[in-house]
Design an enzyme around this catalytic site. Structure first.
Site, PDB file in Angstrom:
ATOM      1  N   ASP A   1       4.559  -0.439  -2.097  1.00 14.13           N
ATOM      2  CA  ASP A   1       4.758  -1.407  -1.013  1.00 14.13           C
ATOM      3  C   ASP A   1       4.316  -0.746   0.297  1.00 14.13           C
ATOM      4  OD1 ASP A   1       5.482  -3.687   0.379  1.00 14.13           O
ATOM      5  OD2 ASP A   1       7.625  -3.244   0.385  1.00 14.13           O
ATOM      6  N   LEU A   2       3.115  -0.196   0.277  1.00 12.22           N
ATOM      7  CA  LEU A   2       2.693   0.713   1.341  1.00 12.22           C
ATOM      8  C   LEU A   2       2.027  -0.010   2.501  1.00 12.22           C
ATOM      9  CD1 LEU A   2       2.811   3.654   2.087  1.00 12.22           C
ATOM     10  CD2 LEU A   2       0.644   4.015   0.900  1.00 12.22           C
TER      11      LEU A   2
END
Length: 285
Positions: free
Chosen positions: A191-192
């Site tokens: 979830d960068l």
């Protein structure tokens, strides 16, 4: 929940001062000054009967798993249970170009330490939504379609309409052709987006993971989705360390479909246009 009492119970140290930092999704955020001199960051959930009772233990598991690949990329988990996650306090600072280059190198190094399977050995979450981490040993594209795209399509369908839904289904149908050259699983943050990079003390730390084994282009596509600071430096250092396969830029929209589907489910139709544009670009490849 009595946050100071629960924090003292988890850490074995009384709390001297607790500073509220607001809230995000279903949890509250705090900075705690402990009587032993430590400064801690605290994420707390009041109601663990809300269907997200495993969310903080999943986050802690992800941080620990990422740390086994590259300890310098993530904060150390001080303590965690279903109601609270405790990390060292890291004073935030502006994004730093040198730290961005180190991030690109470190992320590439993390990605080259391959887990045995896709997915992860714990039930995952992204924001407050369940994330299907069912392990897989086949092709990434099929796993991505089955565990990252298809599960969110029913909830997104009312916002997408039939034509929009069918567009995503076309991507799923063609996933083998669109996925690019086969690669071994990479150890992903998952979830960068830019808000999950904490710039502190001259380095970049990754927080709030939805960690799992996946395709390394996914983390890089997420960095680009909402515009990470110094992205050109991050990507340049990454490429110098572990060059990406040919055509990776054309596959960025494919990897962005999952987070955009999540945004449609969580926040509604305001993300519909971005999602469908990414789907069309992925199909055009």
């Amino acid at each position: 929940m009595d946050v100071p009492a629960h924090l003292a119970h988890l850490t074995g140290t009384p709390v001297a001062h607790l500073h509220p930092l607001g809230h995000s999704h279903a949890w509250t955020l705090h900075r705690a000054d402990m009587t032993d001199g430590r400064e801690l960051f605290v994420k707390a959930i009041d109601d663990t009967d809300s269907g997200i009772d495993g969310i903080l233990t999943a986050e802690a598991a992800g941080l620990r798993w990422l740390a086994t690949g590259h300890a310098g990329l993530v904060p150390t988990v001080v303590a965690a249970d279903e109601r609270m996650l405790v990390l060292p306090w890291q004073p935030p600072q502006p994004a730093d170009p040198t730290a961005a280059e180190h991030l690109g190198h470190n992320l590439a190094t993390l990605h080259t330490l391959h887990p045995e399977t896709l997915g992860a050995p714990w039930p995952g979450y992204i924001a407050t939504l369940p994330l299907d981490n069912t392990p897989g040993t086949g092709e990434w594209g099929t796993w991505y379609a089955e565990h990252r795209l298809a599960p969110y399509l029913p909830a997104a369908a009312p916002e997408l309409g039939r034509d929009g839904q069918r567009l995503i289904e076309r991507v799923i149908d063609r996933i083998t052709d669109l996925a690019g050259p086969p690669e071994p699983p990479a150890r992903l943050h998952g979830d960068l987006w830019s808000g999950n990079i904490l710039w502190s003390r001259g380095r970049a730390l990754l927080i709030d993971p939805a960690a799992h084994g996946g395709h390394r282009e996914t983390d890089l596509a997420m960095l680009a989705l909402f515009g990470a600071p110094h992205l050109d430096r991050i990507l340049g250092a990454y490429q110098d360390t572990a060059p990406l396969s040919s055509g990776w830029r054309q596959r960025v929209p494919l990897h962005q479909l999952h987070p955009l589907l999540v945004h449609v489910v969580l926040f509604g139709g305001s993300y519909r246009g971005m999602l469908l544009a990414a789907a069309a670009s992925a199909l055009a490849g």
